[in-house]
Design an enzyme around this catalytic site. Sequence first.
Site, PDB file in Angstrom:
ATOM      1  N   GLY A   1       0.822  -1.206   0.000  1.00 29.31           N
ATOM      2  CA  GLY A   1       0.000   0.000   0.000  1.00 29.31           C
ATOM      3  C   GLY A   1       0.855   1.254   0.000  1.00 29.31           C
ATOM      4  O   GLY A   1       0.678   2.156  -0.822  1.00 29.31           O
TER       5      GLY A   1
ATOM      6  N   ASN B   1       0.688 -10.645 -11.549  1.00 30.35           N
ATOM      7  CA  ASN B   1       1.790 -11.213 -12.310  1.00 30.35           C
ATOM      8  C   ASN B   1       1.423 -12.604 -12.807  1.00 30.35           C
ATOM      9  O   ASN B   1       0.345 -13.120 -12.500  1.00 30.35           O
ATOM     10  CB  ASN B   1       3.097 -11.196 -11.503  1.00 30.35           C
ATOM     11  CG  ASN B   1       3.048 -12.083 -10.265  1.00 30.35           C
ATOM     12  OD1 ASN B   1       2.335 -13.093 -10.214  1.00 30.35           O
ATOM     13  ND2 ASN B   1       3.821 -11.718  -9.242  1.00 30.35           N
TER      14      ASN B   1
ATOM     15  N   ASP C   1       4.800  -2.798  -7.780  1.00 28.93           N
ATOM     16  CA  ASP C   1       4.145  -1.630  -7.191  1.00 28.93           C
ATOM     17  C   ASP C   1       4.313  -0.404  -8.092  1.00 28.93           C
ATOM     18  O   ASP C   1       3.375   0.375  -8.272  1.00 28.93           O
ATOM     19  CB  ASP C   1       4.717  -1.353  -5.809  1.00 28.93           C
ATOM     20  CG  ASP C   1       4.441  -2.484  -4.839  1.00 28.93           C
ATOM     21  OD1 ASP C   1       3.377  -3.122  -4.956  1.00 28.93           O
ATOM     22  OD2 ASP C   1       5.292  -2.742  -3.965  1.00 28.93           O
TER      23      ASP C   1
END
Length: 321
Positions: A42, A193, A266
């Site tokens: 996050g 992924n 990310d």
Amino acid sequence: MNDHVLVIGSLNMDLTVRVPRLPTPGETVSGQDAVRGAGGKGANQAVAAARLGGRVRLVGLLGDDEFGAALRAGLRTEGVDDTAVGTLPGTATGLALIVVQEDGENSITLAPGANRHLDQAALVRLTGGDPARLVTGTDVLLLQLEVPVATALAAARAARTAKVRTVLNAAPMPPFDDQLRQLLAHTDVLVLNRTEATDLLTAAGLIATAPPTGAWPRLAAALRQLGPDLVVITLGADGAVAATADGHLSHPGYPVDVVDTVGAGDAFSAALTLALAAHTPLTTALRHACAAGSLATTRPGAQTSLPTRTEVALLAASTPD
């Protein structure tokens, strides 16, 4: 770009050790000194989006310890709005133990700490007692799964009601249960992924065996059956493929010298989210996301590896081999 992005997710302190190779079960491998750095999917994605020019608000929980204080200070330095990041008394901040081998591949063990307490009640508290405020003024909601699936689902439902687009980076992949099925049904853009994609395809009964080479465009399209309008599968050095109602497209990876793959996913997710929030054509969005992910592999660490908007623009303007 100047977009409002709401990120709901984890904050961790990363302890990283570089080793010649990853240990096998029961084996001890000597490595370099441990390095401490800010992490958590996050927080990583919030910082990545901020560095790429987005206006970002993060919702999450920290422990009341030294790690938590350091992570909060880091968010403020990066320009991330931390007003909805709470501190939970008597709880440790999330911790990630990361081992990275010479070619950049890694192994990560998580101790969730305060992150496991980011439940629906915590969301209400962190948003001032009014869940509707969660997505107010937000252009796009970005989620990951280092926090409870029920929390992500509550946020995605609020976003759907408010007609706010939801991007879900389905990592780490949880068990395929009713909550995850509902979350996917409330997701507009799914990013994962190839390992996560294979696990989800298998668990959902969409494939019975390991996917053959070159099947990713077809498999990305198959994942759309679970609810998302757009499915993007990242393929490491091979780039990424995306499937929409109109078909599929792909973008190759950029040739870079890989140091550490931590944070690459990310950076990719944040760049894609910002581009889509700005209504950028998908071909361009995919190019910038691949560039961001590639750049993140050229430096060690999670947040320390995340690229800037200028760096991404320069690499995206080049032509991958």
